[in-house]
Write a protein that holds these residues in place. Structure first.
Motif, PDB file in Angstrom:
ATOM      1  N   GLU A 142       0.820  -1.204   0.000  1.00  0.00           N
ATOM      2  CA  GLU A 142       0.000   0.000   0.000  1.00  0.00           C
ATOM      3  C   GLU A 142       0.860   1.262   0.000  1.00  0.00           C
ATOM      4  O   GLU A 142       0.555   2.228  -0.711  1.00  0.00           O
ATOM      5  N   THR A 143       1.946   1.259   0.757  1.00  0.00           N
ATOM      6  CA  THR A 143       2.839   2.415   0.808  1.00  0.00           C
ATOM      7  C   THR A 143       3.436   2.698  -0.563  1.00  0.00           C
ATOM      8  O   THR A 143       3.492   3.852  -1.005  1.00  0.00           O
ATOM      9  N   VAL A 144       3.853   1.647  -1.255  1.00  0.00           N
ATOM     10  CA  VAL A 144       4.419   1.809  -2.602  1.00  0.00           C
ATOM     11  C   VAL A 144       3.346   2.319  -3.566  1.00  0.00           C
ATOM     12  O   VAL A 144       3.599   3.224  -4.375  1.00  0.00           O
ATOM     13  N   GLU A 145       2.149   1.769  -3.483  1.00  0.00           N
ATOM     14  CA  GLU A 145       1.055   2.191  -4.364  1.00  0.00           C
ATOM     15  C   GLU A 145       0.675   3.654  -4.133  1.00  0.00           C
ATOM     16  O   GLU A 145       0.440   4.396  -5.079  1.00  0.00           O
ATOM     17  N   VAL A 146       0.604   4.058  -2.884  1.00  0.00           N
ATOM     18  CA  VAL A 146       0.272   5.450  -2.566  1.00  0.00           C
ATOM     19  C   VAL A 146       1.360   6.382  -3.112  1.00  0.00           C
ATOM     20  O   VAL A 146       1.060   7.417  -3.716  1.00  0.00           O
ATOM     21  N   ALA A 147       2.615   6.005  -2.931  1.00  0.00           N
ATOM     22  CA  ALA A 147       3.718   6.822  -3.451  1.00  0.00           C
ATOM     23  C   ALA A 147       3.645   6.910  -4.972  1.00  0.00           C
ATOM     24  O   ALA A 147       3.768   7.997  -5.554  1.00  0.00           O
ATOM     25  N   ARG A 148       3.433   5.770  -5.612  1.00  0.00           N
ATOM     26  CA  ARG A 148       3.395   5.733  -7.076  1.00  0.00           C
ATOM     27  C   ARG A 148       2.215   6.541  -7.614  1.00  0.00           C
ATOM     28  O   ARG A 148       2.366   7.350  -8.531  1.00  0.00           O
ATOM     29  N   THR A 149       1.054   6.341  -7.028  1.00  0.00           N
ATOM     30  CA  THR A 149      -0.159   6.961  -7.552  1.00  0.00           C
ATOM     31  C   THR A 149      -0.295   8.433  -7.178  1.00  0.00           C
ATOM     32  O   THR A 149      -0.502   9.275  -8.046  1.00  0.00           O
ATOM     33  N   PHE A 150      -0.185   8.721  -5.904  1.00  0.00           N
ATOM     34  CA  PHE A 150      -0.505  10.073  -5.440  1.00  0.00           C
ATOM     35  C   PHE A 150       0.701  11.002  -5.312  1.00  0.00           C
ATOM     36  O   PHE A 150       0.555  12.211  -5.408  1.00  0.00           O
ATOM     37  N   LYS A 151       1.872  10.451  -5.082  1.00  0.00           N
ATOM     38  CA  LYS A 151       3.032  11.310  -4.862  1.00  0.00           C
ATOM     39  C   LYS A 151       3.877  11.498  -6.114  1.00  0.00           C
ATOM     40  O   LYS A 151       4.695  12.402  -6.164  1.00  0.00           O
ATOM     41  N   VAL A 152       3.665  10.632  -7.125  1.00  0.00           N
ATOM     42  CA  VAL A 152       4.434  10.752  -8.354  1.00  0.00           C
ATOM     43  C   VAL A 152       3.504  10.908  -9.565  1.00  0.00           C
ATOM     44  O   VAL A 152       3.544  11.929 -10.251  1.00  0.00           O
ATOM     45  N   SER A 153       2.675   9.920  -9.841  1.00  0.00           N
ATOM     46  CA  SER A 153       1.860   9.908 -11.057  1.00  0.00           C
ATOM     47  C   SER A 153       0.881  11.078 -11.146  1.00  0.00           C
ATOM     48  O   SER A 153       0.747  11.696 -12.205  1.00  0.00           O
ATOM     49  N   THR A 154       0.191  11.378 -10.066  1.00  0.00           N
ATOM     50  CA  THR A 154      -0.796  12.456 -10.110  1.00  0.00           C
ATOM     51  C   THR A 154      -0.139  13.817 -10.336  1.00  0.00           C
ATOM     52  O   THR A 154      -0.541  14.535 -11.258  1.00  0.00           O
ATOM     53  N   PRO A 155       0.880  14.205  -9.568  1.00  0.00           N
ATOM     54  CA  PRO A 155       1.501  15.505  -9.842  1.00  0.00           C
ATOM     55  C   PRO A 155       2.113  15.608 -11.248  1.00  0.00           C
ATOM     56  O   PRO A 155       2.094  16.677 -11.851  1.00  0.00           O
ATOM     57  N   LEU A 156       2.611  14.481 -11.769  1.00  0.00           N
ATOM     58  CA  LEU A 156       3.212  14.499 -13.107  1.00  0.00           C
ATOM     59  C   LEU A 156       2.179  14.484 -14.228  1.00  0.00           C
ATOM     60  O   LEU A 156       2.534  14.604 -15.394  1.00  0.00           O
ATOM     61  N   GLY A 157       0.916  14.319 -13.888  1.00  0.00           N
ATOM     62  CA  GLY A 157      -0.135  14.365 -14.878  1.00  0.00           C
ATOM     63  C   GLY A 157      -0.515  13.031 -15.478  1.00  0.00           C
ATOM     64  O   GLY A 157      -1.344  12.960 -16.382  1.00  0.00           O
ATOM     65  N   PHE A 158       0.084  11.932 -15.004  1.00  0.00           N
ATOM     66  CA  PHE A 158      -0.220  10.611 -15.557  1.00  0.00           C
ATOM     67  C   PHE A 158      -1.632  10.150 -15.202  1.00  0.00           C
ATOM     68  O   PHE A 158      -2.186   9.287 -15.857  1.00  0.00           O
ATOM     69  N   ARG A 159      -2.214  10.695 -14.172  1.00  0.00           N
ATOM     70  CA  ARG A 159      -3.559  10.305 -13.747  1.00  0.00           C
ATOM     71  C   ARG A 159      -4.548  11.459 -13.885  1.00  0.00           C
ATOM     72  O   ARG A 159      -5.673  11.377 -13.422  1.00  0.00           O
ATOM     73  N   THR A 160      -4.114  12.540 -14.484  1.00  0.00           N
ATOM     74  CA  THR A 160      -4.961  13.733 -14.618  1.00  0.00           C
ATOM     75  C   THR A 160      -5.000  14.208 -16.069  1.00  0.00           C
ATOM     76  O   THR A 160      -4.933  15.402 -16.329  1.00  0.00           O
ATOM     77  N   GLU A 161      -5.081  13.247 -16.984  1.00  0.00           N
ATOM     78  CA  GLU A 161      -5.187  13.539 -18.415  1.00  0.00           C
ATOM     79  C   GLU A 161      -4.079  14.471 -18.899  1.00  0.00           C
ATOM     80  O   GLU A 161      -4.308  15.368 -19.707  1.00  0.00           O
ATOM     81  N   GLY A 162      -2.872  14.266 -18.396  1.00  0.00           N
ATOM     82  CA  GLY A 162      -1.716  15.036 -18.837  1.00  0.00           C
ATOM     83  C   GLY A 162      -1.556  16.393 -18.196  1.00  0.00           C
ATOM     84  O   GLY A 162      -0.623  17.123 -18.520  1.00  0.00           O
ATOM     85  N   ILE A 163      -2.453  16.739 -17.293  1.00  0.00           N
ATOM     86  CA  ILE A 163      -2.359  18.045 -16.631  1.00  0.00           C
ATOM     87  C   ILE A 163      -1.385  17.918 -15.466  1.00  0.00           C
ATOM     88  O   ILE A 163      -1.647  17.231 -14.484  1.00  0.00           O
ATOM     89  N   ILE A 164      -0.247  18.560 -15.602  1.00  0.00           N
ATOM     90  CA  ILE A 164       0.779  18.530 -14.556  1.00  0.00           C
ATOM     91  C   ILE A 164       0.323  19.429 -13.410  1.00  0.00           C
ATOM     92  O   ILE A 164      -0.125  20.548 -13.632  1.00  0.00           O
ATOM     93  N   GLN A 165       0.434  18.899 -12.184  1.00  0.00           N
ATOM     94  CA  GLN A 165      -0.032  19.635 -11.006  1.00  0.00           C
ATOM     95  C   GLN A 165       1.079  19.672  -9.950  1.00  0.00           C
ATOM     96  O   GLN A 165       1.072  18.923  -8.978  1.00  0.00           O
ATOM     97  N   PRO A 166       2.032  20.583 -10.134  1.00  0.00           N
ATOM     98  CA  PRO A 166       3.156  20.650  -9.187  1.00  0.00           C
ATOM     99  C   PRO A 166       2.729  20.987  -7.760  1.00  0.00           C
ATOM    100  O   PRO A 166       3.429  20.652  -6.816  1.00  0.00           O
ATOM    101  N   ASP A 167       1.567  21.599  -7.573  1.00  0.00           N
ATOM    102  CA  ASP A 167       1.090  21.925  -6.227  1.00  0.00           C
ATOM    103  C   ASP A 167       0.702  20.674  -5.443  1.00  0.00           C
ATOM    104  O   ASP A 167       0.522  20.752  -4.241  1.00  0.00           O
ATOM    105  N   LEU A 168       0.612  19.531  -6.116  1.00  0.00           N
ATOM    106  CA  LEU A 168       0.299  18.277  -5.429  1.00  0.00           C
ATOM    107  C   LEU A 168       1.541  17.506  -5.005  1.00  0.00           C
ATOM    108  O   LEU A 168       1.436  16.424  -4.423  1.00  0.00           O
ATOM    109  N   VAL A 169       2.723  18.052  -5.292  1.00  0.00           N
ATOM    110  CA  VAL A 169       3.953  17.403  -4.836  1.00  0.00           C
ATOM    111  C   VAL A 169       4.052  17.596  -3.331  1.00  0.00           C
ATOM    112  O   VAL A 169       3.963  18.708  -2.824  1.00  0.00           O
ATOM    113  N   GLU A 170       4.212  16.491  -2.637  1.00  0.00           N
ATOM    114  CA  GLU A 170       4.261  16.535  -1.177  1.00  0.00           C
ATOM    115  C   GLU A 170       5.628  17.006  -0.699  1.00  0.00           C
ATOM    116  O   GLU A 170       6.651  16.581  -1.223  1.00  0.00           O
ATOM    117  N   ALA A 171       5.620  17.841   0.347  1.00  0.00           N
ATOM    118  CA  ALA A 171       6.836  18.345   0.994  1.00  0.00           C
ATOM    119  C   ALA A 171       7.771  18.983  -0.005  1.00  0.00           C
ATOM    120  O   ALA A 171       8.936  18.774  -0.030  1.00  0.00           O
TER     121      ALA A 171
END
Length: 170
Positions: A141-170
């Motif tokens: 679960e820790t790896v999945e959360v990191a992959r999905t929410f801490k890397v993929s989402t901010p990079l836009g892989f899960r948001t239709e290519g929309i990069i969201q740097p404000d979602l990068v944690e810390a």
């Protein structure tokens, strides 16, 4: 400095993040410790017009306005020092957030050092509730959360290519 103390505490928490089962589930306080993303607008709205802040108010706040990320926001905002200087409510909020975080983490630690330690050691099989299964599931679960929410989402892989740097944690 207080910023270094925050960094040390956050690193320590991150190193134990894969053990987020047992007491942390039973006490239902993980989101009060490390919920992301922070609702900084809500935090600022809470502070708006306040002269004082109590620990009971902080304990009643939503989980996306407390914990590590709320403290980080108060300490590391570009104007953090000027915002804290002379603002009693903001300083009291920082103090109350820190006290609440400390209480929650100590509650988890007390359980791991107390009764849950015995339960954890005794659950030595391979069944669904065994300690090894709980640990393996928590690591995955820790790896999945990191992959999905801490890397993929901010990079836009899960948001239709929309990069969201404000979602990068810390």
């Amino acid at each position: 400095s207080i910023r270094n103390t925050w960094k040390e505490a956050k690193i320590s928490w991150a190193s134990a993040e894969a053990f987020s089962f047992g007491p942390i589930d039973a006490l239902a306080i993980e989101t009060k410790i490390n919920n992301w993303p922070l609702n900084d607008f809500g935090l600022e709205s809470f502070l708006n017009g306040k002269n004082t802040v109590s620990i009971s108010e902080v304990n009643a706040m939503p989980s996306n306005q407390v914990g590590f990320h709320a403290i980080e926001y108060l300490l590391f905002d570009q104007e953090a020092l000027s915002k804290l200087a002379g603002n009693t409510a903001r300083l009291q909020l920082l103090q109350a957030l820190s006290a609440s975080l400390d209480t929650n983490i100590k509650a988890i630690l007390a359980e791991w050092q107390g009764s849950y330690k015995v339960t954890f050691i005794a659950a030595d099989g391979k069944d669904l509730g065994s300690s090894m299964t709980l640990m393996a599931n928590a690591f995955v679960e820790t790896v999945e959360v990191a992959r999905t929410f801490k890397v993929s989402t901010p990079l836009g892989f899960r948001t239709e290519g929309i990069i969201q740097p404000d979602l990068v944690e810390a």
